[in-house]
Design an enzyme around this catalytic site. Structure first.
Site, short mmCIF file in Angstrom:
data_model
loop_
_atom_site.label_atom_id
_atom_site.label_comp_id
_atom_site.label_asym_id
_atom_site.label_seq_id
_atom_site.Cartn_x
_atom_site.Cartn_y
_atom_site.Cartn_z
CE LYS A 36 -8.58 4.39 3.76
NZ LYS A 36 -7.44 5.34 3.73
NE ARG A 89 -4.39 15.39 6.68
CZ ARG A 89 -3.96 14.44 7.49
NH1 ARG A 89 -3.41 14.79 8.65
NH2 ARG A 89 -4.06 13.16 7.17
CB THR A 128 -6.58 0.91 11.25
OG1 THR A 128 -7.02 1.25 9.94
CG2 THR A 128 -5.89 2.12 11.86
NE ARG A 140 -3.10 2.47 3.14
CZ ARG A 140 -2.74 3.23 4.18
NH1 ARG A 140 -1.73 2.86 4.96
NH2 ARG A 140 -3.39 4.35 4.46
#
Length: 466
Positions: A218, A74, A276, A33
């Site tokens: 995702k 962010r 994760t 990945r």
């Protein structure tokens, strides 16, 4: 007996050298990945070239996954990190505006002030800090710090329960998508997918660029969980991205959501990745915690197609040990049995029913194996989704098809030219399996094929002995 569960690892400074790539492929990595939140384009080109070269030298079909950053929220840049205490006031403001209080930063999402409400909770930096929005204004938000901590540059913000009107693809995503197509990525992952329209937009943009990658969606927030069936149907593969998802939902709900999504993927005929924090402690420690071992075991028991490592291999101190640990856990769990979600599969087409018949035949004969001939990988993937007890040896005429089988549980892909006469192709495949020591003389082989013969597609099931 080969491991059925695929292993995905994230590349980074700890693992991007040719020597490390070779070691990782030898240790059993199926997919590499590339995290486009951090990866530079020249680095991607070089590392993809090295992966393909080393894999070819080793005779392996190792795939590449480009993971787009997506529309993440962010904070801006700071001259120095803030040390915040409980009760401090913290400002988040539009870019181009001046601070109104000492602790202040900008945000990269201009629509944030429109989407949120006073009283909503902000989760900062993947859960290291919590804040509550006290004031909502046209150009800023004033928040109260609920947990003490440090905040630096470009920290990620989650807003659990808040519906955000973020785009499916950012300007950066479009550039990274173009690179993924250029590099002939086997898989492209869309981040923060919230509905089927987002998946379709990603696929359409990729197709316009001439790409043929499989799409990984995702699942990272509550909106995606609500629309999960539509997202599954629109996608090739689902990734349960438990980092952001674990922040967006109540933590006690996460295992239930993971299990429910896995079941729906089995029912609707799509592959599923659990990702994760699988071996998070091994970023610094040489051995996993017992809880991590149990977590990995659960994903394998629930018949995930793949399990994934992130920081453990991108920046961790023990990347090879991490892969070896996943390999050992997966192999042991596969021997002990599984949850049996294949029974949930909804079979609607004649082809799906032919595949089920072949799987049932293979599983009814002691020591039988499945041999699948497939040009595009569809029939082999369908066989894998039915979770046969038998191993699946898939044969395709092109290595690109074999790489697209890297994220399907229980498939050993092999390149083999297809002859005009199907019997020659079958004999060649059997000789190959025997030469590699994968089957012995007399092993029952259920042969499944939809290979083109004299311009006709013929679905067939044969029972032969090696």
């Amino acid at each position: 007996m080969f491991r059925k569960t695929s292993i995905i690892i994230t590349l980074g400074p700890a693992t991007d050298s040719p020597e490390r790539l070779d070691q990782l492929i030898e240790a059993g990595v199926n997919v590499f990945r590339l995290n486009m939140s951090h990866a530079q384009h020249d680095w991607c080109r070089e590392v993809v070239h090295n992966i393909r070269k080393i894999a070819e030298e080793r005779g392996k079909h190792v795939a590449v996954l480009f993971d787009l950053q997506g529309p993440s929220i962010r904070t801006g840049d700071l001259e120095a990190p803030y040390e915040l205490q409980i009760g401090d006031r913290f400002e988040i403001r539009r870019q181009g505006t001046e601070p109104t209080i000492p602790y202040s930063t900008t945000v990269n999402y201009e629509g944030m002030m429109d989407d949120v409400s006073a009283g909503a909770t902000l989760v900062v930096d993947n859960g290291t800090m919590l804040m509550r929005i006290e004031e909502k204004n046209d150009n800023n938000l004033i928040c109260e710090v609920l947990t003490a901590g440090k905040i630096g540059n470009r920290r990620h913000i989650n807003l659990p329960g808040t519906r955000l009107n973020l785009p499916a693809l950012t300007e950066k995503d479009h550039k990274d998508l173009s690179l993924a197509v250029e590099c002939k990525a086997d898989y492209i992952a869309g981040s923060f997918v919230r509905d089927a329209a987002h998946v379709n937009e990603l696929r359409e943009e990729m197709t316009k660029l001439g790409g043929a990658s499989q799409i990984v969606s995702k699942v990272e927030d509550q909106e995606a969980v609500k629309n999960i069936d539509d997202i599954i149907i629109a996608s090739d593969i689902i990734m349960i991205a438990r980092g952001d998802l674990g922040i967006e939902v109540h933590v006690e709900e996460l295992p239930i959501i993971q299990r429910r999504i896995t079941k729906r993927c089995h029912a609707l005929g799509r592959r599923v990745i659990v990702a994760t924090h699988m071996l998070e402690s091994m970023i610094t420690n040489p051995t996993p915690t017992r809880a991590e071992v149990t977590d990995v075991s659960t994903a394998v028991y629930e018949e995930a197609d793949a399990i994934m490592l992130s920081g453990e291999t991108s920046v961790g101190e023990h990347p090879i040990r991490c892969v070896e640990t996943l390999d050992r856990i997966a192999r042991r769990m596969e021997q002990s049995g599984s949850i049996g979600n294949a029974e949930l599969a909804i079979l609607e087409t004649d082809k799906q029913k032919v595949v089920k018949a072949a799987v049932g035949l293979a599983d009814s004969i002691p020591n039988a194996e499945l041999v699948v001939f497939t040009k595009r990988g569809v029939m082999a993937t369908q066989a894998a989704l039915l979770r046969p007890k038998a191993n699946i040896y898939a044969f395709a005429p092109e290595s690109a098809t074999c790489r697209k089988l890297a994220l399907a549980r229980g498939i050993e892909p092999n390149v083999l030219p297809f002859y005009d006469e199907p019997l020659n192709t079958i004999n060649h495949a059997v000789d190959y399996l025997k030469d590699k020591g994968l089957v012995k003389d007399g092993t029952p082989l259920v042969v499944l094929s939809d290979v083109l013969r004299k311009k006709e597609m013929v679905d067939s099931i044969l029972l032969i002995h090696a």
